[in-house]
Motif scaffolding. Structure first.
Motif, PDB file in Angstrom:
ATOM      1  N   LEU A   1      -3.093   1.774  27.754  1.00  5.15           N
ATOM      2  CA  LEU A   1      -3.794   2.561  26.729  1.00  5.15           C
ATOM      3  C   LEU A   1      -3.449   4.032  26.829  1.00  5.15           C
ATOM      4  CD1 LEU A   1      -7.320   0.840  26.859  1.00  5.15           C
ATOM      5  CD2 LEU A   1      -5.467   0.465  25.200  1.00  5.15           C
ATOM      6  N   THR A   2      -3.374   4.549  28.041  1.00  7.43           N
ATOM      7  CA  THR A   2      -3.043   5.966  28.198  1.00  7.43           C
ATOM      8  C   THR A   2      -1.576   6.242  27.872  1.00  7.43           C
ATOM      9  OG1 THR A   2      -2.635   5.702  30.588  1.00  7.43           O
ATOM     10  CG2 THR A   2      -4.848   6.378  29.903  1.00  7.43           C
ATOM     11  N   PHE A   3      -0.697   5.266  28.120  1.00  6.30           N
ATOM     12  CA  PHE A   3       0.700   5.446  27.720  1.00  6.30           C
ATOM     13  C   PHE A   3       0.810   5.561  26.200  1.00  6.30           C
ATOM     14  CE2 PHE A   3       2.750   4.004  31.812  1.00  6.30           C
ATOM     15  CZ  PHE A   3       3.579   5.102  31.923  1.00  6.30           C
ATOM     16  N   ILE A   4       0.066   4.737  25.471  1.00  3.94           N
ATOM     17  CA  ILE A   4       0.077   4.820  24.014  1.00  3.94           C
ATOM     18  C   ILE A   4      -0.439   6.176  23.556  1.00  3.94           C
ATOM     19  CG2 ILE A   4      -0.917   3.866  21.899  1.00  3.94           C
ATOM     20  CD1 ILE A   4      -0.980   1.139  23.333  1.00  3.94           C
ATOM     21  N   PHE A   5      -1.545   6.603  24.158  1.00  4.08           N
ATOM     22  CA  PHE A   5      -2.112   7.910  23.825  1.00  4.08           C
ATOM     23  C   PHE A   5      -1.129   9.027  24.160  1.00  4.08           C
ATOM     24  CE2 PHE A   5      -4.412  11.686  25.367  1.00  4.08           C
ATOM     25  CZ  PHE A   5      -5.074  12.052  24.198  1.00  4.08           C
ATOM     26  N   MET A   6      -0.483   8.920  25.320  1.00  6.20           N
ATOM     27  CA  MET A   6       0.436   9.969  25.751  1.00  6.20           C
ATOM     28  C   MET A   6       1.656  10.038  24.838  1.00  6.20           C
ATOM     29  SD  MET A   6       0.401  12.254  28.069  1.00  6.20           S
ATOM     30  CE  MET A   6       1.506  13.631  27.734  1.00  6.20           C
ATOM     31  N   GLY A   7       2.102   8.911  24.333  1.00  5.47           N
ATOM     32  CA  GLY A   7       3.213   8.921  23.391  1.00  5.47           C
ATOM     33  C   GLY A   7       2.875   9.683  22.126  1.00  5.47           C
TER      34      GLY A   7
ATOM     35  N   SER B   1       6.331   5.434  25.011  1.00  7.45           N
ATOM     36  CA  SER B   1       5.069   4.778  25.376  1.00  7.45           C
ATOM     37  C   SER B   1       5.253   3.275  25.501  1.00  7.45           C
ATOM     38  CB  SER B   1       3.996   5.074  24.324  1.00  7.45           C
ATOM     39  OG  SER B   1       3.648   6.427  24.328  1.00  7.45           O
ATOM     40  N   VAL B   2       5.924   2.664  24.528  1.00  4.76           N
ATOM     41  CA  VAL B   2       6.147   1.222  24.577  1.00  4.76           C
ATOM     42  C   VAL B   2       7.001   0.864  25.790  1.00  4.76           C
ATOM     43  CG1 VAL B   2       7.140  -0.757  23.374  1.00  4.76           C
ATOM     44  CG2 VAL B   2       5.897   0.980  22.088  1.00  4.76           C
ATOM     45  N   PHE B   3       8.051   1.652  26.004  1.00  4.84           N
ATOM     46  CA  PHE B   3       8.932   1.470  27.173  1.00  4.84           C
ATOM     47  C   PHE B   3       8.101   1.441  28.450  1.00  4.84           C
ATOM     48  CE2 PHE B   3      11.564   2.808  30.625  1.00  4.84           C
ATOM     49  CZ  PHE B   3      12.879   2.497  30.325  1.00  4.84           C
TER      50      PHE B   3
END
Length: 466
Positions: free
Chosen positions: A79-85, A390-392
């Motif tokens: 979730l945080t990766f998506i937000f960070m992207g 983010s997906v990566f």
């Protein structure tokens, strides 16, 4: 995020040239990331060992905590990766949109590293809570900020395919160097010194944090985003998450690369989770100081010459074909290991062949990501760098969590016996067979599959200087 303090020339890149320079390659893309690569390699290979063998948390909540907390923490991480992207895509500064987050991540990452090991004991609930919070903050906040930005440094450094391939080779070398250190010197010298003494593990974490901080700053100051630098003036077109997803799904290259990442990362995560256990309980004896070092030294030796082979190989037959051919070699090496997975000589030869085959995939990944991002832009007219990063990283993260969850569930329910000071147990046959499957067996399925998947990637070719 707007300009803020990043408008100061104090934070400007120290590589003003419009072309990728040698100093940028060495200081920014090679030396700078080494500390984080070492940090991540140690955590991937030994944090779970610290939990099972030093803290002995396998019995907390009847084994359910160690089986479930990694996947729960990784879901939060996703979730945080998506937000960070999304945050990266909205970042506008004279330093670019990704690099600033390396600067912000540096202090948080080194503090959280120490907290991962400085775990209070004596109360199971407090221990579990500390582990969950420190693990989540390190990975879901600090490492997410760093990794989202770091993943984009090569694609955003240049849009020239030849420069990008050369830079990709250099940028993937630190993980090889870090892996060699953690795989050879760490088990030979440092792991026997630490043993099951928790205080020594914490001391090593503090030393690593002290060394890492200036190197992370070096990565920030000696890299540059030539593709997306704005000079602090342009706001850029805002694209919603749904629009970015739609744009990315128009690109076959992007889809193929993400499927490739899912397969390779579940294999790599299982390999990392199980290698210490495999070398100590199947292939050799506990902390003998040489089995794991030999396993990595001879098994990973070909990757050292990969930096010399990748560019000529990519020029000759292309990145896609190089990866496909490499997977065939790797499959042969795995088959040899499985002839007798308890024989050190046979396994070492098999690992050498396997590692030789992994050279293209190890060094060309950043270049493939750049090609995929360019393909997205060509198909849709929009860049989706932050979302793709983010997906990566979500794939890397969730596959790591799934692998660790599977591995911990297996060993905790098959009767894993943790060592104590002066008492080294023998693991039962079920544990040993399960470890062999996680470290070696699953590769026999994955590598041929990866070769087939890679066949569908349409390569962006360029003249590669050698």
């Amino acid at each position: 995020m707007k300009q803020g303090m990043l408008s100061s020339k104090l934070f400007d890149s120290r590589v003003p040239a419009e072309k990728v320079t040698t100093r940028e390659k060495i200081l920014g893309h090679f030396m700078g990331p080494i500390a984080v690569m070492v940090m991540n390699s140690i955590l991937s290979n030994y944090l779970n060992v610290y939990y099972t063998d030093v803290l002995k948390i396998g019995g907390i909540w009847d084994g359910m905590f160690i089986s479930l907390f990694p996947i729960v923490a990784k879901v939060l991480d996703v979730l945080t990766f998506i937000f960070m992207g999304l945050v990266v895509d909205k970042t506008r500064s004279r330093q670019g949109k990704a690099r600033p987050w390396i600067l912000f991540a540096a202090p948080l990452m080194v503090v959280c590293l120490v907290l991962l090991f400085a775990v209070p004991t004596g109360n199971d609930n407090l221990t579990a809570l500390w582990i969950f919070i420190s693990y989540t903050v390190f990975y879901a906040v600090a490492f997410t900020m760093y990794s989202t930005a770091h993943t984009l440094l090569v694609p955003l450094a240049t849009s020239d395919p030849a420069e990008r391939q050369q830079l990709s080779t250099v940028a993937n070398t630190p993980s090889m160097a870090a892996g060699s250190f953690v795989a050879i010197l760490f088990p030979c010298l440092i792991v026997p010194f630490m043993g099951v003494n928790g205080g020594r593990w914490v001391a090593i974490a503090i030393v690593l944090a002290f060394i890492s901080f200036p190197l992370i700053l070096m990565e920030f100051f000696f890299t540059r985003e030539r593709v997306t630098e704005t000079g602090g003036e342009a706001e850029g077109e805002k694209i919603t998450l749904r629009e970015q997803m739609r744009c990315c799904l128009k690109s076959r290259n992007w889809i193929v690369l993400m499927i490739y990442l899912i397969v390779i990362n579940i294999v790599n995560a299982l390999f990392s989770a199980g290698t210490f256990y495999y070398c100590n309980w199947v292939l050799g004896s506990y902390n003998d100081g040489f089995t794991q070092a030999l396993f990595y030294a001879l098994g990973q030796a070909p990757l050292g010459i990969g930096i010399l082979l990748c560019n000529p190989l990519a020029k000759k037959i292309g990145k896609r074909n190089s990866i496909m051919l490499g997977m065939v070699f790797s499959t042969g090496g795995v088959l040899l290991c499985l002839v007798n997975p308890r024989s050190l000589p046979i396994v070492l030869v098999g690992q050498f062949i396997r590692s030789f085959g992994l050279i293209p995939s190890s060094y060309m990944l950043s270049s493939l990501l750049g090609d995929a991002l360019d393909d997205v832009e060509q198909k849709s007219g929009k860049r989706c760098d932050g979302f793709s990063s983010s997906v990566f990283n979500c794939i890397v993260t969730i596959m790591g969590g799934v692998a660790l969850c599977v591995f911990n569930f297996g060993i905790s329910h098959l009767g894993y016996a943790a060592p104590t000071a002066g008492v080294i147990p023998v693991q039962n046959d079920a544990i040993q067979t399960f470890i062999i499957f996680c470290v070696i067996g699953v590769q026999l399925i994955a590598y041929p599959l990866i070769a087939v998947i890679t066949r569908f990637f349409h390569e962006k070719r360029g003249v590669i200087a050698v």
